[in-house]
Design a protein around this motif. Sequence first.
Motif, short mmCIF file in Angstrom:
data_model
loop_
_atom_site.label_atom_id
_atom_site.label_comp_id
_atom_site.label_asym_id
_atom_site.label_seq_id
_atom_site.Cartn_x
_atom_site.Cartn_y
_atom_site.Cartn_z
N MET A 35 -0.01 9.17 -12.22
CA MET A 35 -0.05 9.50 -10.80
C MET A 35 0.68 8.41 -10.02
O MET A 35 1.34 8.68 -9.02
CB MET A 35 -1.52 9.58 -10.34
CG MET A 35 -1.72 10.16 -8.99
SD MET A 35 -1.42 11.92 -9.03
CE MET A 35 -0.41 12.08 -7.66
N ASN A 36 0.53 7.16 -10.50
CA ASN A 36 1.20 6.05 -9.83
C ASN A 36 2.71 6.29 -9.75
O ASN A 36 3.35 6.01 -8.73
CB ASN A 36 0.91 4.74 -10.58
CG ASN A 36 1.52 3.54 -9.89
OD1 ASN A 36 1.36 3.36 -8.69
ND2 ASN A 36 2.25 2.72 -10.63
N LYS A 37 3.28 6.84 -10.82
CA LYS A 37 4.74 7.07 -10.81
C LYS A 37 5.08 8.21 -9.85
O LYS A 37 6.09 8.16 -9.14
CB LYS A 37 5.22 7.37 -12.24
CG LYS A 37 6.50 6.77 -12.64
CD LYS A 37 6.81 5.38 -12.13
CE LYS A 37 5.91 4.27 -12.59
NZ LYS A 37 6.31 2.94 -12.07
N ASN A 75 0.83 -1.21 0.00
CA ASN A 75 0.00 0.00 0.00
C ASN A 75 0.86 1.26 0.00
O ASN A 75 1.22 1.81 1.04
CB ASN A 75 -0.93 -0.02 1.23
CG ASN A 75 -1.83 1.20 1.29
OD1 ASN A 75 -1.48 2.19 1.90
ND2 ASN A 75 -2.96 1.14 0.63
N LYS A 76 1.22 1.72 -1.20
CA LYS A 76 2.13 2.87 -1.32
C LYS A 76 1.49 4.14 -0.78
O LYS A 76 2.18 5.06 -0.34
CB LYS A 76 2.54 3.05 -2.78
CG LYS A 76 1.45 3.45 -3.72
CD LYS A 76 1.91 3.35 -5.18
CE LYS A 76 1.84 1.93 -5.68
NZ LYS A 76 2.41 1.71 -7.00
N GLU A 77 0.13 4.19 -0.80
CA GLU A 77 -0.55 5.42 -0.35
C GLU A 77 -0.22 5.74 1.11
O GLU A 77 -0.26 6.90 1.51
CB GLU A 77 -2.07 5.29 -0.55
CG GLU A 77 -2.51 5.24 -2.02
CD GLU A 77 -2.61 3.83 -2.58
OE1 GLU A 77 -2.00 2.90 -1.99
OE2 GLU A 77 -3.30 3.64 -3.60
N PHE A 129 3.42 8.88 -7.16
CA PHE A 129 3.33 8.25 -5.84
C PHE A 129 4.58 7.43 -5.55
O PHE A 129 5.08 7.41 -4.42
CB PHE A 129 2.09 7.36 -5.75
CG PHE A 129 0.80 8.12 -5.59
CD1 PHE A 129 0.78 9.46 -5.23
CD2 PHE A 129 -0.43 7.48 -5.78
CE1 PHE A 129 -0.42 10.15 -5.08
CE2 PHE A 129 -1.62 8.16 -5.63
CZ PHE A 129 -1.62 9.50 -5.28
N GLU A 130 5.08 6.74 -6.58
CA GLU A 130 6.26 5.89 -6.35
C GLU A 130 7.52 6.72 -6.06
O GLU A 130 8.40 6.28 -5.31
CB GLU A 130 6.47 4.96 -7.53
CG GLU A 130 5.37 3.90 -7.56
CD GLU A 130 5.48 2.89 -8.68
OE1 GLU A 130 4.68 1.94 -8.69
OE2 GLU A 130 6.35 3.04 -9.56
N LEU A 131 7.61 7.91 -6.65
CA LEU A 131 8.75 8.79 -6.33
C LEU A 131 8.65 9.21 -4.86
O LEU A 131 9.65 9.20 -4.13
CB LEU A 131 8.75 10.01 -7.26
CG LEU A 131 9.11 9.70 -8.72
CD1 LEU A 131 8.76 10.87 -9.64
CD2 LEU A 131 10.60 9.37 -8.86
N VAL A 164 6.96 -4.01 -1.42
CA VAL A 164 6.36 -4.96 -2.36
C VAL A 164 6.29 -4.34 -3.76
O VAL A 164 6.44 -5.04 -4.76
CB VAL A 164 4.95 -5.39 -1.88
CG1 VAL A 164 4.18 -6.12 -2.99
CG2 VAL A 164 5.06 -6.26 -0.64
N ASP A 165 6.07 -3.04 -3.83
CA ASP A 165 6.00 -2.37 -5.13
C ASP A 165 7.23 -2.78 -5.94
O ASP A 165 8.36 -2.75 -5.42
CB ASP A 165 6.00 -0.84 -4.87
CG ASP A 165 5.16 -0.10 -5.88
OD1 ASP A 165 4.79 -0.70 -6.90
OD2 ASP A 165 4.87 1.09 -5.64
N SER A 166 7.02 -3.18 -7.19
CA SER A 166 8.12 -3.82 -7.94
C SER A 166 9.33 -2.89 -8.10
O SER A 166 10.48 -3.35 -8.03
CB SER A 166 7.62 -4.27 -9.32
OG SER A 166 7.08 -3.18 -10.02
N GLU A 167 9.07 -1.59 -8.29
CA GLU A 167 10.18 -0.65 -8.50
C GLU A 167 11.02 -0.53 -7.22
O GLU A 167 12.25 -0.48 -7.26
CB GLU A 167 9.66 0.74 -8.88
CG GLU A 167 8.94 0.80 -10.23
CD GLU A 167 7.53 0.23 -10.20
OE1 GLU A 167 7.05 -0.15 -9.10
OE2 GLU A 167 6.90 0.14 -11.27
N HIS A 168 10.33 -0.48 -6.09
CA HIS A 168 11.03 -0.30 -4.81
C HIS A 168 11.70 -1.58 -4.38
O HIS A 168 12.77 -1.57 -3.77
CB HIS A 168 10.04 0.25 -3.79
CG HIS A 168 9.40 1.50 -4.29
ND1 HIS A 168 8.41 1.46 -5.25
CD2 HIS A 168 9.65 2.81 -4.04
CE1 HIS A 168 8.09 2.70 -5.56
NE2 HIS A 168 8.82 3.53 -4.85
#
Length: 393
Positions: A226-228, A134-136, A230-232, A159-163
């Motif tokens: 927006m997802n990207k 849950n990146k949020e 959020f990931e930053l 868990v987020d694949s990038e992280h």
Amino acid sequence: MQEPIVTTSNTEPKRIAIIGATGSIGTQTLDIAARHPELYRPVVLTAGSKVDALAALCRVHKPRMAVIADESRYADLCRELKPLGIECAAGAEAMAEAAALPDVDMTVTATVGYSGLLPTIRAVEAGKEIALANKETLVVAGALIERLLEKSESKIYPVDSEHSAIYQCLQGEDRDKVSRLVITASGGPFRTWTKEQISRAKASDALKHPNWDMGAKITIDSATMMNKAFELIEARWLFGIGADRLSAVVHPQSIVHSMVEFSDGGMKAQLGVPDMHLPIAYALGCAERLPGAERPLSLADMATLTFEQPDEERFPCLTLADLALRRGGNTACVINAANEVAVAAYLHDRIGFYDIYRIICDTLERCAFIAAPGLSDYIQTNQTAREIAGTMI
Ligand code: NDP
Ligand code: MG
């Protein structure tokens, strides 16, 4: 000398609580647990409102407890699961408590949106291992989570694949030698569309993600990028790297999951097929590798790997990461709340694609800025921003 290989085969299975078990990440987590009963035992499963889906998972995976966030579904849940001897509970508070029960070793936060915040806070306070999907949570209240982690035994595994990719690249490296994190983005379904075409895109178009099969909300966030953003923001809090050393690059094949650049100019990347099983398994194992988590990647089958600059003109939501990180305070909390309201409306075809960005910007203008928010400020900001955004639908 080679380091000893640590195995968990002689120990009891790790007891996991899956917050958001019925979703895309939740069900993939259960797949992995079912394939490795010697390693993982699901003891708590939760869902938002889908009692039937939750009950079906409980019949298969036999947790000790099931929680439904929607209190109006409590009686239905009890009717399905009490005869099986499974303890039932309902409500957001019960879900947060379930994330921190004494018999839980690891909490997997796999609910969508703001609903992940309280369970994650409770799990941190209780010193749990956390597999964070849950990146949020980090978008809304990264500074608060960072403070709580300093006072806790808890540890967050992304868990987020990038992280997960960045986490893997950082193994064995000196954090002081990191010069930049580069987060890859697929570019989503509208990567090659003109601004005019995108402006007329419906939710049914946006839901056709080229590479990833995910829940509806994150799929729309991928289409707007927006997802990207959020990931930053998520990377800022997970790795303690400031906005000036974070960047996003579009990589349509989704094979390179992200990269780390070091002070000597060298770069490390993590590659794999686009499949969430690997990053989920890596987080469940606290950065230990599980054999066969994912099908292997055949580079010979890949024609090319390409990279391009993201287009902030067609995907303006991407610019909101920099704004949120520079302004700080409750800015990202406002952005997240307005985005959730706007995405829900877009999914019901009630607003157009670029209205999502407009609603977020207008909500930001109308919401009071709080420089150093505590939990109650985040809760209040989330509510106020939702109300303001709601008036624009
Ligand atoms: P899904 O929409 O597939 O699943 C969401 C889960 O959360 C479901 O179990 C749902 O229950 C539950 N839920 C929804 N709303 C609430 C609520 N208000 N209160 C309590 N529970 C709720 O989402 P995903 O699995 O796709 O995503 C989960 C999280 O992981 C998101 O934060 C996303 O950004 C992140 N993530 C997802 C990836 C993916 O590949 N899917 C990749 C990287 C990150 P119900 O079924 O009852 O509605
Ligand atoms: Mg991701």
